[in-house]
Design a protein around this motif. Structure first.
Motif, mmCIF file in Angstrom:
data_model
loop_
_atom_site.group_PDB
_atom_site.id
_atom_site.type_symbol
_atom_site.label_atom_id
_atom_site.label_comp_id
_atom_site.label_asym_id
_atom_site.label_seq_id
_atom_site.Cartn_x
_atom_site.Cartn_y
_atom_site.Cartn_z
ATOM 1 N N ALA A 1 87.198 -8.166 5.221
ATOM 2 C CA ALA A 1 85.651 -7.419 4.418
ATOM 3 C C ALA A 1 85.953 -8.901 2.964
ATOM 4 O O ALA A 1 85.359 -9.488 2.450
ATOM 5 C CB ALA A 1 85.696 -6.618 3.305
ATOM 6 N N LEU B 1 84.183 -3.575 -0.887
ATOM 7 C CA LEU B 1 82.955 -3.544 -0.869
ATOM 8 C C LEU B 1 82.196 -3.165 -1.831
ATOM 9 O O LEU B 1 81.590 -4.525 -2.569
ATOM 10 C CB LEU B 1 82.325 -3.219 0.772
ATOM 11 C CG LEU B 1 82.906 -4.165 2.085
ATOM 12 C CD1 LEU B 1 83.026 -2.509 3.238
ATOM 13 C CD2 LEU B 1 82.570 -5.629 1.862
ATOM 14 N N HIS B 2 82.178 -2.260 -2.497
ATOM 15 C CA HIS B 2 81.340 -2.235 -3.558
ATOM 16 C C HIS B 2 80.935 -2.763 -4.530
ATOM 17 O O HIS B 2 80.834 -3.487 -5.373
ATOM 18 C CB HIS B 2 81.876 -0.570 -3.900
ATOM 19 C CG HIS B 2 81.323 0.077 -2.999
ATOM 20 N ND1 HIS B 2 79.566 0.717 -3.205
ATOM 21 C CD2 HIS B 2 81.922 1.649 -2.706
ATOM 22 C CE1 HIS B 2 79.842 1.123 -2.408
ATOM 23 N NE2 HIS B 2 80.424 2.649 -1.826
ATOM 24 N N THR C 1 88.895 -0.257 2.155
ATOM 25 C CA THR C 1 87.196 -0.985 2.732
ATOM 26 C C THR C 1 85.969 -0.589 2.221
ATOM 27 O O THR C 1 85.294 -1.776 1.435
ATOM 28 C CB THR C 1 87.314 -1.408 4.335
ATOM 29 O OG1 THR C 1 88.568 -1.734 4.280
ATOM 30 C CG2 THR C 1 86.746 -2.578 3.708
ATOM 31 N N ASP C 2 85.784 0.328 1.852
ATOM 32 C CA ASP C 2 84.604 0.863 1.086
ATOM 33 C C ASP C 2 83.727 0.380 -0.460
ATOM 34 O O ASP C 2 83.453 -0.314 -0.898
ATOM 35 C CB ASP C 2 83.816 2.447 1.677
ATOM 36 C CG ASP C 2 83.418 2.465 2.850
ATOM 37 O OD1 ASP C 2 83.338 1.583 3.503
ATOM 38 O OD2 ASP C 2 83.246 4.183 3.500
ATOM 39 N N SER C 3 85.905 0.721 -1.267
ATOM 40 C CA SER C 3 85.468 0.307 -2.347
ATOM 41 C C SER C 3 85.535 -1.335 -2.555
ATOM 42 O O SER C 3 85.454 -1.483 -4.041
ATOM 43 C CB SER C 3 86.673 0.885 -3.429
ATOM 44 O OG SER C 3 87.088 2.535 -2.970
ATOM 45 N N GLY D 1 84.444 6.110 -4.046
ATOM 46 C CA GLY D 1 83.366 5.060 -4.415
ATOM 47 C C GLY D 1 81.700 5.685 -5.111
ATOM 48 O O GLY D 1 81.087 4.600 -5.831
ATOM 49 N N GLU E 1 90.436 -4.184 8.565
ATOM 50 C CA GLU E 1 88.878 -4.186 8.373
ATOM 51 C C GLU E 1 88.765 -4.850 6.691
ATOM 52 O O GLU E 1 88.156 -5.251 5.931
ATOM 53 C CB GLU E 1 88.948 -2.328 7.717
ATOM 54 C CG GLU E 1 88.253 -3.239 9.561
ATOM 55 C CD GLU E 1 87.420 -3.575 10.136
ATOM 56 O OE1 GLU E 1 86.649 -4.338 9.748
ATOM 57 O OE2 GLU E 1 88.315 -3.344 11.470
ATOM 58 N N THR E 2 90.147 -4.431 5.820
ATOM 59 C CA THR E 2 90.107 -4.506 4.399
ATOM 60 C C THR E 2 89.728 -6.507 4.368
ATOM 61 O O THR E 2 89.128 -6.779 3.961
ATOM 62 C CB THR E 2 90.906 -4.186 3.405
ATOM 63 O OG1 THR E 2 91.017 -2.722 3.612
ATOM 64 C CG2 THR E 2 90.852 -4.521 2.026
ATOM 65 N N ASN F 1 81.355 3.841 -8.357
ATOM 66 C CA ASN F 1 79.475 3.115 -8.364
ATOM 67 C C ASN F 1 79.446 3.821 -10.359
ATOM 68 O O ASN F 1 78.283 2.796 -10.637
ATOM 69 C CB ASN F 1 78.743 3.195 -7.615
ATOM 70 C CG ASN F 1 79.086 2.415 -6.700
ATOM 71 O OD1 ASN F 1 79.349 1.436 -6.094
ATOM 72 N ND2 ASN F 1 78.803 3.225 -5.267
#
Length: 147
Positions: free
Chosen positions: A95, A59-60, A55-57, A22, A91-92, A26
């Motif tokens: 999202a 969302l970014h 998932t964090d990626s 992530g 979770e992915t 960014n």
């Protein structure tokens, strides 16, 4: 920005998304990488993050403007939602659905499997339940894993 620099940024963005980095995602987005781009193989960053359950990626990339229904690759990949459902990355999947991914969109420009078909092949009951709750319709056609 010149074409060569954009190609390098695109390649690096797909790599960062593949590894769920992530911080790097960014930084590349701030440097001008486009979230809706692809590398030389046609892989999009959102697909790369989705298939790996990052998932964090995901969302970014969605926040930066990546479109959740864009097909990735040249016939060997598919949509981000299909990728996440295929491996039961619940979770992915959550999202992607929250950001407008179509639970009935078949990959390969409409000719391949749907997310629910991939999840059922797993089987991934939690992912299946989430897709059904989002309006996925099970299909009656038989598909092979290579279709």
């Amino acid at each position: 920005m010149n074409r060569r620099r954009q190609k390098k940024l695109s390649k690096r963005l797909v790599e960062a998304a593949t590894f769920g980095d992530g911080t790097q995602i960014n930084a590349l987005l701030r440097a001008g990488a486009r979230p809706e781009t692809s590398d030389t193989e046609g892989t999009t960053p959102l697909y790369a993050a989705s298939v790996n359950g990052a998932t964090d990626s995901v969302l970014h990339l969605l926040a930066a403007g990546a479109l959740p229904n864009t097909d990735s690759g040249r016939g060997a990949e598919g949509t981000p939602l299909c990728a996440a459902a295929c491996w039961g990355h619940t979770e992915t999947v959550r999202a992607l659905l929250a950001h407008g991914a179509d639970p009935n969109l078949r990959e390969d420009h409409g000719t391949g499997r749907s997310p629910i078909e991939w999840a059922m092949a797993g089987p991934y009951p939690e992912t299946i339940a989430m897709l059904l709750a989002a309006g996925a319709r099970p299909h009656n056609r038989t598909t092979s894993p290579l279709s």
